[in-house]
Scaffold this active site. Structure first.
Site: not given
Length: 782
Positions: A424-425, A502, A586, A634, A728
């Site tokens: 994952s980013p 991304q 964002y 996303r 993680r």
């Protein structure tokens, strides 16, 4: 003690007999509204594990039940002309009347007083009791009387169901699915005695109404169901139980969950038990199981503390503390199973092939995982894995183990990923002036060597003012492009992973500190802040963050051009995959969410208007991104704040990006508002990916608390998502994918050649651990 059980269902009767058996001096009364040995209902179901508990606590009762029950291991699906069967599931079915009659007779043997034909309206009717057990069912009068204390949460679910019986005997727990001109119906069927099977028919409310069943009497409803399932019934009739049917005979399930389970009414403690305190949907057949295990736990606590009135409050506190954890776990599983049946018609039945539909149904509660299915029926699962691999383009010769679903390839446009695992980013905040350096090379390179199919760089910003922090990387200078190319070249030269970038703009969440600086994440810089913009003026952390400026048309044109330049830079750098970041509050996300978009022009208001600018950016990016390479988007599929984006909205958002040319939706959630209240848990965001994939008809990436191979295999195999992004765990272990392959015994995964000597050792270590865990414990002789 004098104990009064209000309600002579399984909970009240079993508690009475267990307590009398453990302490014969107790005076125990069970009060029941019906006549002796005159109850109603079809079959009930509980698990092998519950039956084993009963054997330990009262072998005599268990022996009688065992002689009367029907046991089966298999689940059978009838769907789209196919019959698919899987074993190893271990259920017990018994007629409800037979079960209660056994418990009634056992109570009488032990000296429990049974009072029949007695309607109890209040606990005040028993002033001399030391303890009152309210086992008076889902419509408990005692719970209602003290609702302000018990604080029940009662949710009425939308599906309609009718509980019927038939003399056709089934040798497996059987599920039938039939489609009509108005939608899908399903039947849940199991044999419970030598002559009868329970036959529950269920459908959504709109389908029920479209067939006029809301206006049908019981006989008309039964006739409809007989005709609908005529091919399977093979001439057998469906039967009603007139005392069970109410109104039109179709019911809505009610989920009951109480905050407090007991109360002192001023004279004595009153404790809820069974359906009075909690219910579990029939989709996993656990109402009787919960009631029986309530009884066992409460009895065990009396055994531990002492069978006298002085200990009752202590016992009841301990009882709730211990039981509510297990009950919540099972209620959550039942909720998942229930929701699956509620949406199966619009989400799965028309889209999934029978093999995958069966897998999805078996794992609907999320209690049964991929490897658990292997323990239950290895032959069936291997056949499914072979079928799944074939669909991914991998032919597996007979006699050869097929790859687990997570290790099958996946192709989008001209890119084929070797497996379904995505790094994952994850923001690293370690760039200098937007340039990724040696840290990024090692960080991303190590994870590409670690076996994942696709490795994403963190959100890469399209301009200096689009950065979240000064440590965020960018794609707005030639130097940055060269630095990314160095990383892409390493990944392509030394691994068979694909590399994704991304791109995004921080919006109102920009100009902040790196997490380890002072007050940390989301707090503005101590000095050197830059102007921040978003859909509308906002302050992410109230009284703390900078206040953003609402974007003008000129701002929007400038930022669109920045996204285009970043996409061109990603292509020049050699990225295989591009993702547009429209989540987490964002910039582009700030346009989509009503929490952050308060514009009154054509870019505000309706969801279609709020999507207008993000779609403009997407189309501009898609136009310059190579056509043979994929783009994912996303999104935040849930804002977790009232008035924000909901999963319903997420489906429409996904449809809009699909229409604009998106290849995949990366389904995250939250981080749009600091007021969010997410509901965390294992794979907690996967339902968003599931719904979008199967309702919007676009491939998805599942994210969030996916931490082991079993999670990935279950998600991908069930068609809940196409890829799984693991965050993680990849920070803790760069070779997470290789490690998980070894844990589940899959040796077919390729390792980097320099690391091959470690492959066999890791696989042997996990194989040894698994064998040791399965072996019986060794005890030294006395």
């Amino acid at each position: 003690m004098k104990i009064v059980c209000i309600g002579g269902g399984p909970a009240g009767l079993y508690f009475g007999l267990l307590m009398k058996r453990r302490h014969p001096a107790h005076e125990i009364v069970v009060v029941e509204r019906n006549r002796p040995y005159d109850t109603f209902g079809w079959g009930v179901v509980f698990s092998d594990a519950t039956m084993e508990h009963m054997r330990r606590w009262d072998p005599e009762t268990a022996r009688e039940i065992q002689q009367a029950f029907n046991h089966w291991d298999d689940i059978e699906l009838h769907f789209k002309g196919r019959v698919i069967r899987c074993g190893g599931h271990g259920f017990v079915g018994i007629g409800r009347k037979k079960l209660l009659n056994i418990l009634q007779a056992r109570c009488e043997q032990l000296g429990v007083e049974l009072r029949f034909e007695s309607e109890v309206d209040s606990d005040a009717d028993f002033p001399d009791a030391d303890l009152i057990v309210a086992s008076d069912g889902i419509n408990s009068k005692i719970r209602t009387k003290y609702a302000d204390v018990f604080r029940p949460d009662i949710v009425t679910r939308p599906n309609r169901y009718i509980w019927l019986g038939t003399n056709r005997l089934y040798d497996a727990f059987t599920f039938l699915f039939e489609k009509t001109e108005h939608g899908w119906f399903q039947a849940h069927i199991y044999k419970f005695d030598e002559a009868t099977s329970t036959f529950i028919v269920e459908c959504p409310e709109d389908v029920w109404k479209a067939h006029g069943l809301d206006r049908a009497d019981p006989q008309q409803s039964i006739a409809f169901c007989e005709q609908l399932f005529a091919a399977n019934l093979q001439g057998h009739r469906l039967m009603s139980n007139a005392r069970h049917l109410r109104g039109s005979a179709w019911l809505n399930f009610q989920r009951v969950k109480c905050e407090k389970w007991w109360h002192h009414n001023g004279r004595q403690p009153v404790v809820l038990m069974g359906d009075a305190v909690h219910t579990a949907h029939f989709a996993i057949g656990s109402g009787t199981k919960l009631a029986i295990e309530d009884v066992i736990e409460l009895t065990a606590q009396f055994d531990a503390a002492g069978h006298d009135a002085a200990h009752i409050p202590e016992v009841l506190e301990r009882y709730q503390a211990l039981r509510e954890v297990d009950v919540l776990r099972l209620q959550n599983a039942a909720w998942n199973a229930m929701e699956w049946f509620e949406v199966v018609g619009r989400r799965y039945a028309d889209t999934l092939p029978p093999e995958q539909f069966m897998y999805s149904m078996l794992t609907r509660s999320q209690r049964i995982s991929h490897e658990n299915l292997r323990l239950r029926d290895a032959r069936w699962l291997e056949g499914f894995e072979r079928w799944f691999a074939r669909g991914a383009g991998v032919e597996v010769p007979e006699g050869t183990r097929p790859p687990p679903p997570m290790f099958t390839p996946y192709t989008v446009r001209g890119v084929t990923l070797k497996n379904r695992v995505v790094v994952s980013p994850m923001a690293q905040y370690s760039a200098v002036d937007g340039v990724p350096g040696d840290f990024h090379l090692v960080h991303l390179g190590a994870r590409a060597l670690g076996g994942a199919g696709l490795v994403f760089a963190e959100m890469t910003c399209v301009s200096p003012e689009g950065r979240i922090t000064p440590g965020c990387p960018g794609l707005y200078t030639a130097e940055q492009v060269r630095a990314w190319k160095r990383i892409a070249d390493f990944i392509h030269t030394h691994t068979d992973a694909k590399f994704g970038i991304q791109i995004g703009h921080s919006g109102a969440k920009g100009s902040t500190r790196v997490p380890w600086d002072g007050p940390g994440m989301d707090h503005p810089l101590a000095a050197g802040n830059w102007e921040i913009v978003s859909a509308s003026p906002q302050q992410y952390l109230e009284g703390v963050s900078q206040i953003s400026r609402g974007m003008t048309r000129a701002d929007m044109d400038r930022v669109t051009a920045q996204f285009v330049r970043a996409a061109e830079g990603a292509a020049e750098a050699g990225a295989d995959w591009l993702e547009l970041h429209c989540a987490h509050g964002y910039l582009l996300s700030s346009f989509i969410s009503p929490l952050t978009n308060r514009r009154d022009d054509e870019y505000g208001g309706s969801l279609a208007n709020r999507l207008r600018y993000p779609l403009e950016v997407f189309r501009a990016v898609r136009a310059v991104w190579p056509q043979h390479l994929p783009i994912s988007v996303r999104i935040s599929a849930h804002d977790w704040v009232p008035g924000g984006i909901t999963p319903d909205d997420a489906v429409e958002i996904a449809k809009a990006f699909k229409a604009a040319g998106a290849d995949m939706i990366d389904c995250s959630s939250g981080q749009v508002s600091a007021k969010q209240k997410p509901v965390y848990g294992r794979m907690y965001q996967t339902p968003f990916a599931d719904r979008i994939r199967n309702e919007a008809g676009i491939a998805t990436i599942a994210v969030g608390a996916i931490s082991e191979a079993d999670h990935v295999n279950s998600i991908v195999a069930a068609g809940r998502a196409d890829l799984c992004a693991v965050a993680r765990p990849h920070l803790a272990n760069p070779v997470w994918t290789l490690t998980e392959a070894a844990k589940i015994g899959w040796t077919g995964v390729a390792w980097p050649k320099p690391y091959l000597s470690g492959k066999g050792q890791m696989e042997s270590l996990f194989a040894r651990e698994k064998a040791q865990a399965a072996a019986p414990a060794f005890r030294e002789p006395a």
